[in-house]
Design a protein around this motif. Structure first.
Motif, PDB file in Angstrom:
ATOM      1  N   GLU A  39       0.845  -1.188   0.000  1.00 53.87           N
ATOM      2  CA  GLU A  39       0.000   0.000   0.000  1.00 53.87           C
ATOM      3  C   GLU A  39       0.887   1.247   0.000  1.00 53.87           C
ATOM      4  O   GLU A  39       1.785   1.386   0.826  1.00 53.87           O
ATOM      5  CB  GLU A  39      -0.888   0.015   1.250  1.00 53.87           C
ATOM      6  N   SER A  43       3.200   7.380   1.125  1.00 56.95           N
ATOM      7  CA  SER A  43       3.544   8.772   0.846  1.00 56.95           C
ATOM      8  C   SER A  43       4.710   8.834  -0.134  1.00 56.95           C
ATOM      9  O   SER A  43       5.454   7.863  -0.289  1.00 56.95           O
ATOM     10  CB  SER A  43       3.923   9.483   2.151  1.00 56.95           C
ATOM     11  N   TYR A  98       2.821  13.525  -1.827  1.00 57.75           N
ATOM     12  CA  TYR A  98       1.645  12.672  -1.982  1.00 57.75           C
ATOM     13  C   TYR A  98       1.419  11.923  -0.678  1.00 57.75           C
ATOM     14  O   TYR A  98       2.364  11.428  -0.061  1.00 57.75           O
ATOM     15  CB  TYR A  98       1.850  11.667  -3.123  1.00 57.75           C
ATOM     16  N   TYR A  99       0.143  11.829  -0.289  1.00 57.87           N
ATOM     17  CA  TYR A  99      -0.246  11.004   0.847  1.00 57.87           C
ATOM     18  C   TYR A  99      -1.457  10.173   0.454  1.00 57.87           C
ATOM     19  O   TYR A  99      -2.385  10.683  -0.182  1.00 57.87           O
ATOM     20  CB  TYR A  99      -0.621  11.860   2.058  1.00 57.87           C
ATOM     21  N   ALA A 100      -1.460   8.939   0.875  1.00 58.30           N
ATOM     22  CA  ALA A 100      -2.676   8.144   0.748  1.00 58.30           C
ATOM     23  C   ALA A 100      -3.737   8.776   1.635  1.00 58.30           C
ATOM     24  O   ALA A 100      -3.436   9.397   2.668  1.00 58.30           O
ATOM     25  CB  ALA A 100      -2.405   6.711   1.175  1.00 58.30           C
ATOM     26  N   GLU A 101      -4.970   8.614   1.217  1.00 61.33           N
ATOM     27  CA  GLU A 101      -6.077   9.303   1.894  1.00 61.33           C
ATOM     28  C   GLU A 101      -6.124   9.018   3.385  1.00 61.33           C
ATOM     29  O   GLU A 101      -6.353   9.931   4.198  1.00 61.33           O
ATOM     30  CB  GLU A 101      -7.396   8.913   1.230  1.00 61.33           C
ATOM     31  N   THR A 102      -5.889   7.788   3.778  1.00 61.13           N
ATOM     32  CA  THR A 102      -6.013   7.415   5.191  1.00 61.13           C
ATOM     33  C   THR A 102      -4.860   7.951   6.037  1.00 61.13           C
ATOM     34  O   THR A 102      -4.926   7.908   7.267  1.00 61.13           O
ATOM     35  CB  THR A 102      -6.078   5.891   5.346  1.00 61.13           C
ATOM     36  N   LYS A 158      -3.497  11.158   5.381  1.00 62.70           N
ATOM     37  CA  LYS A 158      -3.502  12.625   5.350  1.00 62.70           C
ATOM     38  C   LYS A 158      -3.833  13.204   6.712  1.00 62.70           C
ATOM     39  O   LYS A 158      -4.770  12.775   7.374  1.00 62.70           O
ATOM     40  CB  LYS A 158      -4.511  13.127   4.316  1.00 62.70           C
TER      41      LYS A 158
END
Length: 122
Positions: free
Chosen positions: A46, A49, A59-63, A65
């Motif tokens: 997964e 970032s 960039y960050y994965a939504e969960t 942020k």
């Protein structure tokens, strides 16, 4: 020889914090996008970032942020991941990885670290 060596993992209680580090060597660190990727038990890889060479694009994965912060010190050839408000679902092996692609869109990875275990549990 490219080497990526992660450190800073461990056991932390829910709501706690950890700071991961990745010491890079064997390539021009400040020329490349760097990333963090994780793998939870029994699950696939997964994205966590990513950070551009000069840190002007993130960039960050939504969960992640608002809880995780990626940063880099090009003078020290080191990548960081500050993780706050950790949850049990953040338990995973966290890998530092070097990208070979020039932008944060469609990142391709060519080198991986050995990973560091993060366990969030009371």
């Amino acid at each position: 020889e490219v080497q990526l060596v992660e450190s800073g993992g461990g056991l932390v209680q829910p709501g706690g914090s950890l700071r991961l580090s990745c010491a890079a060597s064997g390539f021009a660190f400040d020329d490349y996008i760097m990333t963090w990727v994780r793998q939870a038990p029994g699950k696939g890889l997964e994205w966590v970032s990513a950070i551009s060479w000069n840190a002007d694009a993130l960039y960050y994965a939504e969960t992640m942020k608002g809880r995780f912060t990626i940063s880099r010190d090009n003078a020290k050839n080191t990548l960081y991941l500050q993780m706050n408000s950790l949850k049990s679902e953040d338990t995973a092996v966290y890998y530092c990885a070097k990208a070979f692609t020039p932008t944060l869109l469609g990142i391709g990875i060519d080198y991986w670290g050995q990973g560091t275990q993060v366990t969030v549990s009371s």
